[in-house]
Design a protein around this motif. Structure first.
Motif, PDB file in Angstrom:
ATOM      1  N   ARG A 127       0.852  -1.202   0.000  1.00 38.53           N
ATOM      2  CA  ARG A 127       0.000   0.000   0.000  1.00 38.53           C
ATOM      3  C   ARG A 127       0.882   1.244   0.000  1.00 38.53           C
ATOM      4  N   THR A 178      -1.988   4.027  -4.160  1.00 36.90           N
ATOM      5  CA  THR A 178      -2.151   2.784  -4.896  1.00 36.90           C
ATOM      6  C   THR A 178      -2.070   1.607  -3.930  1.00 36.90           C
ATOM      7  N   ARG A 179      -2.711   0.517  -4.342  1.00 38.09           N
ATOM      8  CA  ARG A 179      -2.709  -0.674  -3.488  1.00 38.09           C
ATOM      9  C   ARG A 179      -1.651  -1.686  -3.939  1.00 38.09           C
ATOM     10  N   ASP A 180      -0.904  -1.317  -4.973  1.00 39.37           N
ATOM     11  CA  ASP A 180      -0.062  -2.322  -5.609  1.00 39.37           C
ATOM     12  C   ASP A 180       1.332  -1.785  -5.917  1.00 39.37           C
ATOM     13  N   TYR A 181       2.029  -1.275  -4.926  1.00 35.14           N
ATOM     14  CA  TYR A 181       3.359  -0.708  -5.152  1.00 35.14           C
ATOM     15  C   TYR A 181       4.403  -1.495  -4.370  1.00 35.14           C
ATOM     16  N   ASP A 199      -3.740  -4.036   2.077  1.00 31.76           N
ATOM     17  CA  ASP A 199      -3.905  -4.364   0.655  1.00 31.76           C
ATOM     18  C   ASP A 199      -3.271  -5.699   0.277  1.00 31.76           C
TER      19      ASP A 199
END
Lengths: 222, 271
Positions: free
Chosen positions: A33, A42-45, A200
């Protein structure tokens, strides 16, 4: 009243990182997260980067500074490889990271790092840092917004008895690789409950003699 | 080329419009041991002859990796070559750092050429005494360039530099049209045959040569001795002449190679 700055060069993107060293493996994990203030960017880093064959770094803090730091280290590693005809060892990378951080002592990288990998003997090693390069080799560590929740739990589970005891205890955990991974998953599941900046997805990188492996686990998204 | 009153400094023109110091630098390249390069659509191969000073010493390193996608073979003053390959590595790293993308080969050779040119126009400098065969792969395909001490550079399908390179060039000239569609193995084979041409009868073995490849999906790397010897053994049947497509290749090599070009030959930089 003293004048206040109307702008800061830093931001905190939150997130938590953990690393655990085993007898012949190392587990490095962080959530994916990325936040700013109370918002999610973003939830995808990924906060994890492989710097060398046996060195993996996870960093929380200001991700722009983290990215810049990763690039500098990667470039330095390329130079090292040209000069020495081999990859940097994890302890060597640990020293390089410390020096790189201290280089910017008066305008620091807002990065809270944990470096994991295998040492020259193939044993797991974890190095933990502050923002200006003070570092120490340890058996396990966590950094970031959830570290205050995770660290005491890891101390409870992994801390070796007093260093004053003889014979000297090894820093690495006697846990097996899968046990360590389960422990990491438990840490993050708990931290996610109470830390708003952690959640996340969990990214886990495992380094051992056969190479590097990645695993993911869903975390609460609220 | 004989000594004359215009050759003391690089910043003195001769009445014929030549810079003798630069031409002398190119002579240094011709005296170095041979290096050859060839390319296909997807691969580039570099090969060099590695002569050691004596049996006791190690071989001179003549092929350098500049980045995952670029390598260079040198001929001439190897110390100059070492310094230039360090420059190339640095440029590749800096470009990757800024653009997060590999440095296009064409850009690197222009930078090298400009660097060489500076040394032809400063009275306190001397030209680099090394020729570079730059092999690399980028978005626009596989490339082979030759960088001269004069600051000129050219792209080639195949080329050879250094002593007795004319023999290799003749071999390559006959077959270069097929290289673009060659497989990696055929390219390596042609490289080794071309290298053998420069040895003038001496037996080709992996201890006296170095071979490197770069290709689509294959980072630049130098092949180890075992692999090279394996290739030599596979390609070379004892006493086999250069394959039958040309008539007796090695026999009718022109005796005059690059040692003393006639005075009327146009200055090399003009080509």
């Amino acid at each position: 009243m003293k004048e206040q700055a109307n702008w800061s060069p830093y931001d905190n993107n939150g997130g938590t990182c953990v690393a655990i060293a085993g007898a012949d493996y190392c587990v490095i994990a962080s959530d994916t997260r990325m936040s700013t203030g109370y918002s999610i960017l973003t939830r995808d880093y990924s906060k994890i980067r492989e710097l060398a064959e046996k060195s993996v770094m996870a960093s929380s803090g200001f991700q722009a500074d983290v990215r810049a730091l990763q690039k500098v280290l990667s470039a330095r590693h390329a130079i090292y490889q040209h000069q020495h005809n081999k990859q940097m060892s994890c302890p060597a990378m640990a020293q390089l990271l410390s020096n790189t951080l201290y280089y910017k002592r008066f305008f620091p990288y807002y990065a809270f790092n944990v470096l994991g990998g295998l040492d020259n003997e193939g044993k797991g090693c974890v190095f933990t840092y502050d923002a200006v390069g003070s570092y120490e080799r340890v058996g396990y560590s966590s950094q970031g917004s959830g570290s205050t929740l995770i660290m005491p739990f890891l101390d409870n589970q992994l801390k070796s008895p007093s260093p004053l005891l003889l014979p000297a205890q090894d820093a690495v955990t006697p846990l097996s690789e899968s046990e360590a991974i389960d422990l990491v998953k438990t840490c993050f599941a708990s931290a996610t409950e109470r830390d708003i900046y952690t959640g996340d997805k969990l990214e886990i990188v495992v380094l051992n003699a056969s190479g590097i492996r990645r695993e993911y686990m869903e975390l609460r998204k609220d | 080329m004989f000594r004359n009153q215009y050759d003391t400094d690089v910043t003195t023109w001769s009445p014929q419009g030549r810079l003798f110091q630069v031409e002398y630098a190119m002579e240094a390249v011709k005296q170095g041991s041979a290096a050859i390069g060839l390319r296909s659509k997807t691969h580039v191969v570099l090969a060099s002859v590695n002569k050691a000073q004596s049996e006791l010493s190690s071989h001179q390193k003549k092929i350098f990796k500049a980045d995952e996608h670029i390598g260079v073979a040198i001929a001439g003053l190897t110390a100059d070559g070492r310094v230039l390959s360090r420059y190339m590595r640095s440029e590749c790293i800096n470009y990757s750092y800024t653009y997060e993308s590999p440095l296009p080969v064409g850009r690197l050779v222009v930078q090298l050429a400009d660097k060489a040119q500076v040394c032809t126009q400063r009275s306190w400098k001397r030209p680099y005494g090394v020729g570079l065969l730059v092999a690399g792969l980028d978005e626009s395909g596989a490339h082979l360039y030759y960088n001269c001490p004069s600051g000129n550079y050219f792209e080639y399908q195949a080329f050879a530099i250094g002593s007795r390179s004319q023999a290799a060039k003749t071999y390559l000239e006959r077959r270069f049209e097929s290289f673009i569609s060659s497989s990696r193995e055929d390219l390596l084979r042609d490289a080794l045959f071309a290298l053998r041409e420069t040895l003038q009868g001496e037996k080709l073995k992996s201890s006296i040569c170095t071979v490197a490849v770069v290709g689509a999906g294959e980072a630049f790397h130098i092949l180890d001795n075992e692999t090279v010897q394996g290739l030599i053994d596979a390609f070379e049947i004892v006493g086999e002449e250069v394959p039958a497509t040309e008539e007796g290749g090695a026999a009718d090599e022109p005796a005059a190679d690059q040692s003393a070009p006639a005075e009327e030959v146009p200055a090399p930089m003009d080509i």
